[in-house]
Design an enzyme around this catalytic site. Structure first.
Site, PDB file in Angstrom:
ATOM      1  CG  ASP A   3      -1.943   1.112   1.173  1.00  0.00           C
ATOM      2  OD1 ASP A   3      -3.034   0.870   0.648  1.00  0.00           O
ATOM      3  OD2 ASP A   3      -1.647   2.217   1.666  1.00  0.00           O
ATOM      4  CG  ASN A  11      -5.564  10.584  -5.962  1.00  0.00           C
ATOM      5  OD1 ASN A  11      -5.068  10.730  -7.076  1.00  0.00           O
ATOM      6  ND2 ASN A  11      -6.087   9.443  -5.573  1.00  0.00           N
ATOM      7  CG  HIS A  16      -8.876  11.376  -8.749  1.00  0.00           C
ATOM      8  ND1 HIS A  16      -8.742  10.386  -7.802  1.00  0.00           N
ATOM      9  CD2 HIS A  16      -9.748  12.278  -8.216  1.00  0.00           C
ATOM     10  CE1 HIS A  16      -9.494  10.655  -6.753  1.00  0.00           C
ATOM     11  NE2 HIS A  16     -10.115  11.804  -6.974  1.00  0.00           N
ATOM     12  CG  ASP A  20      -5.536   7.563 -12.461  1.00  0.00           C
ATOM     13  OD1 ASP A  20      -5.652   7.050 -11.334  1.00  0.00           O
ATOM     14  OD2 ASP A  20      -6.503   7.932 -13.155  1.00  0.00           O
ATOM     15  CG  ASP A  46      -3.050   3.556  -2.118  1.00  0.00           C
ATOM     16  OD1 ASP A  46      -4.083   2.923  -1.819  1.00  0.00           O
ATOM     17  OD2 ASP A  46      -2.399   4.201  -1.281  1.00  0.00           O
TER      18      ASP A  46
END
Length: 240
Positions: A3, A11, A16, A20, A46
């Site tokens: 993680d 973000n 976003h 990404d 994530d």
């Protein structure tokens, strides 16, 4: 189970699309350090999962081999990123579990175990590697039970507020600090260093804080009626 640490920040700050872009770069870095027998997948958000294959039959040797792979992953994630024109630093928290085992663990069990170990790595300071241990699962279950009990305690008014006196240089009481105590019907006296951190990690701390403030105001009103101009101190959570 991997993680990314503080992924929400990029973000929120950059959007976003930039997030990404970082996820794509993370996937490329993971693929670059894994062996031919390993498999990597992104579960969502994530979160990434790596299945490390062809380990030694000896459990201790296999654990060392898996940790070496995890250390490569941790190291490669530490490097600086160029994300949509912005420099960025990222790390990952990693949880490990071994299979197969004699208790015929299911895929869901394995993912839960690795996920639990990953959260232990996060709570230990992030950018760490942790192996799953059976005690972790019992801790998670105990934590869930305690949180449910905490909700019931708020509804059932199991909390008492005590006053610790505050005195001046002459030893006269001029006020007090309100301290919360939880008297559980089965667990007995649950100390604040157990239930306060649990409440802090959820919205329950807001209800606890509101209850203490309410009781402080009621106590001050009674003190004023008795002719005592005391002050009362209350600890308030940063979340409140």
């Amino acid at each position: 189970f991997i993680d990314l640490d503080n992924f929400k920040q990029i973000n929120d700050a950059r959007g976003h699309a930039v997030g990404d872009d970082l996820l794509r770069q993370v996937a490329q870095r993971l693929s670059s350090v894994l062996r031919q027998d390993d498999t990597v997948a992104r579960l969502g958000g994530d979160e990434f999962v790596v299945q490390v294959g062809n380990l030694d039959p000896d459990v201790e040797v296999a654990a060392r081999q898996a940790r070496l792979v995890a250390e490569k992953v941790r190291t490669v994630l530490e490097g600086r990123y160029e994300v949509s024109g912005f420099p960025y630093s990222s790390t990952g928290s990693i949880g490990l579990t071994l299979f197969p085992r004699g208790d015929a663990t299911t895929v869901d069990d394995l993912l839960r175990e690795a996920d639990t170990a990953m959260y232990r790595a996060k709570s230990g300071g992030r950018n760490r590697i942790e192996f799953f241990e059976a005690t972790m699962q019992s801790e998670v279950e105990e934590r869930l039970a305690m949180e449910q009990d905490l909700q019931l305690a708020l509804a059932g008014e199991q909390f008492d507020v005590h006053v610790q006196p505050q005195v001046d240089a002459q030893g006269r009481i001029i006020g007090g600090e309100l301290l919360m105590r939880w008297q559980h019907p089965q667990r007995g006296n649950v100390p604040p260093n157990v239930f306060i951190p649990l409440a802090e990690e959820s919205t329950l701390i807001l209800q606890l804080g509101q209850m203490v403030l309410q009781r402080a105001c009621e106590a001050l009103a009674r003190l004023q009626q008795a002719g005592r101009q005391w002050t009362l101190s209350v600890n308030v959570s940063p979340r409140q």
